[in-house]
Write a protein that holds these residues in place. Structure first.
Motif, PDB file in Angstrom:
ATOM      1  N   SER A 128       1.848   0.631   6.702  1.00 32.22           N
ATOM      2  CA  SER A 128       0.696   0.305   7.534  1.00 32.22           C
ATOM      3  C   SER A 128       1.179  -0.280   8.852  1.00 32.22           C
ATOM      4  N   GLY A 148       0.777  -1.235   0.000  1.00 28.45           N
ATOM      5  CA  GLY A 148       0.000   0.000   0.000  1.00 28.45           C
ATOM      6  C   GLY A 148       0.808   1.286   0.000  1.00 28.45           C
ATOM      7  N   VAL A 149       2.135   1.203   0.105  1.00 25.99           N
ATOM      8  CA  VAL A 149       2.954   2.428   0.179  1.00 25.99           C
ATOM      9  C   VAL A 149       2.829   3.259  -1.087  1.00 25.99           C
ATOM     10  N   ALA A 154       0.291   3.793  -2.834  1.00 27.59           N
ATOM     11  CA  ALA A 154      -0.963   4.557  -2.814  1.00 27.59           C
ATOM     12  C   ALA A 154      -1.030   5.538  -1.654  1.00 27.59           C
ATOM     13  N   THR A 155      -0.524   5.123  -0.465  1.00 27.59           N
ATOM     14  CA  THR A 155      -0.694   5.944   0.741  1.00 27.59           C
ATOM     15  C   THR A 155       0.531   6.756   1.116  1.00 27.59           C
ATOM     16  N   GLY A 156       1.703   6.307   0.668  1.00 24.86           N
ATOM     17  CA  GLY A 156       2.939   6.979   1.056  1.00 24.86           C
ATOM     18  C   GLY A 156       3.398   6.654   2.459  1.00 24.86           C
ATOM     19  N   ARG A 157       2.757   5.653   3.108  1.00 28.26           N
ATOM     20  CA  ARG A 157       3.070   5.314   4.496  1.00 28.26           C
ATOM     21  C   ARG A 157       3.086   3.794   4.692  1.00 28.26           C
ATOM     22  N   GLU A 161      -0.248  -4.042  -7.484  1.00 31.32           N
ATOM     23  CA  GLU A 161      -1.188  -3.070  -6.913  1.00 31.32           C
ATOM     24  C   GLU A 161      -1.654  -2.050  -7.948  1.00 31.32           C
TER      25      GLU A 161
END
Length: 316
Positions: free
Chosen positions: A49, A41-42, A44-47, A167
């Motif tokens: 989880s 997910g990085v 998409a979110t830049g972080r 992704e």
């Protein structure tokens, strides 16, 4: 002789090598891999989880215990693509410092490429005139590294990896023709960008490293179980490798999961890895006018390069 511990923390997996280093050669003591999907997910979110951090630090704790058990004198913890992109990476770093007592390093794409080449080339016979192209196909990035017996001559890291492409492009199981076409188009654009710095048309041999490539090779060989000994150093006709890539790309995940050499953590992302590797093979065939007719797989990669770098710094 010294005992060193190298940790490579990538987008999809975290790996440990404890080895005895002697005059530029490594003897494995422990070699482990855990799929932790730190980079989930990085893109998409830049972080990172919370779940990804928990998985990765749990594996780091396991590695810290093994390092202490085997009395490794020097440790180097290297983080690559996903960690370069994450806004909350300090949370991760704090955990690593607490568990290992060393400063984690976020290396540049260029250093990642150099270490990958050192690891792969350490077990290959290089002619002085060779233009060996090493491709390190990871979860978040792919490194293109050209070199010879004197070392690296050109390198480029691209944001193209099996987790990132899964992704971004391949959401259907199995992927649709339009999803595949979009992913191939993107891969070709990124390979073209890499070729600005790395003269792909001058390559005389192609070596692939990392989990996607070794799994594809296992599939091409039809192994009854995953065997590093059977995979390492294998040279296959390009068409056989490309066919294995197509098979894995178009195979439903449920079928992939039944393959005896498939790591459970690769089941959902190996299709994207296969697509990227096939596209690289096709591009290289075009750019070299068919001069390179085979692919070579190495089980030795950036992890070995990290261990060698520790031993090298100790000798200086």
């Amino acid at each position: 002789m010294s005992r060193v511990a190298a940790i490579d923390c990538g987008t999809n997996s975290i790996r440990l090598l404890i080895a005895d280093a002697d005059q530029g050669a490594l003897t494995d003591v422990v070699r482990l891999m855990r799929v932790v999907r730190l980079g989930e997910g990085v893109d998409a979110t830049g972080r990172f989880s919370d779940a990804a951090l928990e998985r990765t630090l749990a594996a780091t704790r396991e590695y810290a215990e093994l390092i202490e058990q085997h009395d490794a004198g020097r440790i180097r913890f290297v983080a690559t693509s996903a960690t370069r992109d994450a806004a909350n990476r300090e949370v991760f770093f704090d955990g690593v410092r607490e568990l290992l007592g060393v400063e984690p390093e976020v290396i540049s794409g260029d250093e990642e490429a150099s270490l990958s080449f050192q690891g792969a080339a350490s077990v290959l016979s290089l002619d002085q005139a060779d233009n060996l192209l090493v491709v390190d196909l990871g979860g978040g990035s792919t490194e293109f590294v050209m070199g010879n017996a004197d070392g690296v001559t050109a390198a480029r890291s691209m944001n193209m990896g099996c987790v990132r492409f899964t992704e971004k492009f391949l959401s259907t199981d199995p992927p649709t023709a339009s999803e595949i076409a979009m992913a191939v188009g993107s891969a070709r654009e990124l390979i073209h960008s890499a070729s600005i710095d790395v003269p792909l048309s001058q390559a005389t041999a192609l070596v692939g490293v990392a989990g996607s490539v070794t799994t594809i090779t296992a599939h091409a060989l039809g192994l009854e179980e995953y065997s590093s000994e059977a995979i390492h150093g294998t040279e296959l006709p390009q068409q056989l490798t490309a066919d294995a890539c197509t098979d894995l790309l178009t195979m439903p995940r449920s079928v992939r999961g039944e393959l005896p050499y498939m790591h459970p953590g690769r089941v959902d992302v190996i299709g994207a890895g296969a697509l990227i590797w096939r596209t690289i093979i096709d591009e290289l065939a075009e750019r070299t006018n068919g001069r390179i007719a085979s692919t070579i797989t190495s089980e030795h990669d950036i992890l070995d390069g990290i261990a060698l770098s520790i031993a090298s710094s100790e000798r200086r």
